[in-house]
Design an enzyme around this catalytic site. Structure first.
Site, short mmCIF file in Angstrom:
data_model
loop_
_atom_site.label_atom_id
_atom_site.label_comp_id
_atom_site.label_asym_id
_atom_site.label_seq_id
_atom_site.Cartn_x
_atom_site.Cartn_y
_atom_site.Cartn_z
N HIS A 452 0.81 -1.28 -0.19
CA HIS A 452 0.01 0.09 -0.06
C HIS A 452 0.79 1.19 -0.01
O HIS A 452 2.16 1.22 0.27
CB HIS A 452 -0.96 0.12 1.25
CG HIS A 452 -0.22 -0.09 2.52
ND1 HIS A 452 0.07 1.24 3.01
CD2 HIS A 452 0.12 -1.07 3.44
CE1 HIS A 452 0.64 1.14 4.22
NE2 HIS A 452 0.74 -0.28 4.38
N CYS A 471 2.83 -5.09 6.97
CA CYS A 471 2.54 -4.65 5.41
C CYS A 471 3.94 -3.98 4.76
O CYS A 471 4.69 -3.63 5.47
CB CYS A 471 1.33 -3.84 5.44
SG CYS A 471 -0.13 -4.77 5.72
#
Length: 553
Positions: A452, A471
């Site tokens: 992301h 992440c």
């Protein structure tokens, strides 16, 4: 593993060699059924009833549960069911060559324990005159041989191995692996390793480092750092070391004054070790230069299996995230067509190694805050600042009849609220403050991680970028998105820009899923052959090195 399975059923406090000895006694004293189970049928083998060795061999082949027993059986069939590793009285030199090859499997990134090393070692040192045992042991040796041959190229072994290549020639893998020569190991099977793929490049790098001298006088700084114009006896040692490693291009190593030639050499060294390439000889750079050749060789060895897995990914386009490198690459036809910096997980929130597929990405995504972050980070901030949620465009949501119901945060007692028990969660709206930024790349996995964007842009300027909760944050997510749709019939850059500017959540589905591989390479050789090293930030290498060395020595 016909014998070693029985060994592992003994109490763990018994040492390995003692357990092997006990198994040998069991084999001699009891029925062979203890070792073999007739769980599936094998091709009928006809042998002379008066040949006890052949009978023992046939029984072993017909009743073994070894994974490669079909290939083993075909091999013996082609050799008229003769013993391969002994003459019935003593083991031949091929058996000892196999043992040496298994010992050295570590140098190809393989674990010697996977090939019954301790069992083979024990019986090579033990006189066996029982024909019933010799037949079974011959099968054990052969299975280890074929498994090692298969694993070296990570390709399923086939019977054609013995059709095209003599089992015991001077060009066999046994000879090559003992001599630390890996260039001919592809002769084990029909298909050679890809030329100059990551695995081949790393093998070449390993060979180079094995040939370097391990004798080196460490550099000791008398001040914080050395730079252009400084003079020191340590500069001569630095030149010599960097020349040996290939970073110092000039053969003139006698100058004790720090000049531009040395600054360039230091900068090159820093770049391939993931350091800030400022050309200054500081403490971190000295620490990396002073690492021994033995340490670097081991670091290369533990990455061989990882490199082999990457080499097998093929020529189709895929995404490769290398965690210790803090970079994302898009690979096509074996070459990087795009790369960008990434931020990965902290030591306590490690980014996992995984393989998956990206089939879609989301523009202007919502962020459903994980329960752990809500509990450990957001609730404590709310207790200090009741306006924290509104300041960060966050809302409290509850589920009712599969519908999202917004809850006023002012009616919640945040001192007692437990997100793991209460049916409440926090969601952040799309926008500049959204923790996922403007783009989220989704792929199925068991770790709930994804790629992301991020509003925290300054972190990308750092060399060490382990800051996330697991992440992978991407420095240039829109560039990556445009690479992913570059071959699309349904999406264009202009269309992507249009939906991104609308600031509404939009799911972009790819025409074809793109594989993503998150790996953990701390040593590799790039497409130009430059050998790179990175710190073992999660200490994964240490565990692999311990396994390799504990079983090989």
């Amino acid at each position: 593993m016909l014998i070693i399975k029985a060994i592992y059923q003994l109490p763990m406090h018994i040492c390995t060699l003692c357990r092997i000895g006990i198994i040998a006694i069991i084999i001699n004293a009891t029925s062979p059924v203890i070792v073999f189970a007739n769980n599936f049928s094998q091709p009928e083998i006809i042998s002379s009833p008066d040949n006890s060795l052949h009978s023992s061999l046939n029984y072993a082949l017909n009743n073994s549960t070894l994974p490669l027993i079909n290939e083993v059986t075909k091999l013996y069939e082609s050799r008229k069911y003769n013993l391969l590793w002994s003459n019935g009285n003593q083991y031949n030199h091929h058996a000892h060559a196999l043992y040496n090859a298994i010992q050295n499997a570590r140098k190809l990134g393989l674990n010697p324990a996977d090939y019954d090393l301790d069992v083979i070692k024990y019986f090579l040192e033990t006189t066996i005159d029982d024909s019933s045992i010799l037949g079974k042991l011959d099968v054990t040796f052969t299975h280890a041989y074929l498994k090692l041959a298969s694993d070296i190229n990570n390709k399923a072994v086939s019977y054609t191995l013995t059709d095209e290549y003599s089992l015991f020639t001077n060009n066999s893998f046994l000879t090559n692996i003992q001599a630390n020569e890996t260039s001919n190991t592809q002769n084990i099977v029909e298909t050679p390793l890809l030329n100059q793929d990551p695995y081949s490049r790393l093998l070449n790098a390993l060979e180079k480092y094995r040939n370097l001298s391990n004798e080196f006088e460490p550099i000791i700084l008398q001040k914080k750092s050395l730079t252009i114009g400084d003079a020191s006896s340590e500069i001569i040692k630095t030149r010599s070391r960097l020349y040996e490693l290939g970073d110092h291009k000039s053969a003139d190593l006698t100058n004790d004054v720090f000049d531009e030639t040395l600054a360039l050499a230091i900068s090159d060294f820093q770049y391939r070790h993931g350091l800030e390439a400022d050309g200054i000889l500081g403490k971190r750079t000295v620490r990396e230069i002073n690492k021994s050749i033995e340490q670097r060789t081991l670091q290369l060895e533990v990455n061989l299996d990882r490199a082999k897995q990457i080499s097998e990914l093929g020529s189709n386009r895929y995404i490769l995230v290398n965690v210790p490198e803090y970079k994302l690459h898009v690979i096509e036809n074996g070459k990087a067509i795009y790369q960008t910096r990434v931020v990965v997980g902290k030591k306590k929130h490690k980014t996992p190694v995984l393989t998956s597929e990206i089939s879609e990405f989301v523009l202007n995504p919502y962020w459903n805050v994980p329960t752990s972050i809500t509990k450990n980070e957001i609730i404590p901030k709310l207790q200090e600042d009741p306006e924290y949620l509104s300041k960060n465009n966050m809302k409290v949501i509850s589920k009712f009849n599969n519908q999202n119901i917004f809850v006023d945060p002012d009616i919640i007692d945040w001192t007692t609220m437990d997100p793991e028990i209460d049916s409440l969660r926090i969601r952040q709206d799309p926008g500049k403050k959204n923790a996922l930024g403007r783009v989220k790349f989704v792929f199925p996995n068991n770790y709930r991680v994804y790629l992301h964007d991020t509003p925290s842009r300054t972190l990308f300027t750092r060399n060490l970028r382990a800051f996330s909760h697991g992440c992978v944050r991407v420095e240039n997510p829109f560039e990556l998105a445009k690479v992913l749709i570059s071959n699309s019939e349904n999406w264009s850059n202009e269309k992507l820009d249009y939906f991104a500017k609308r600031k509404k959540t939009k799911i972009i589905r790819l025409d074809k899923p793109i594989p993503i591989h998150i790996t953990y390479m701390t040593a590799w050789a790039d497409e130009q052959g430059i050998i790179n090293f990175r710190p073992d930030i999660y200490k994964h290498d240490s565990q692999i090195a311990n396994n390799l060395y504990n079983t090989a020595h």
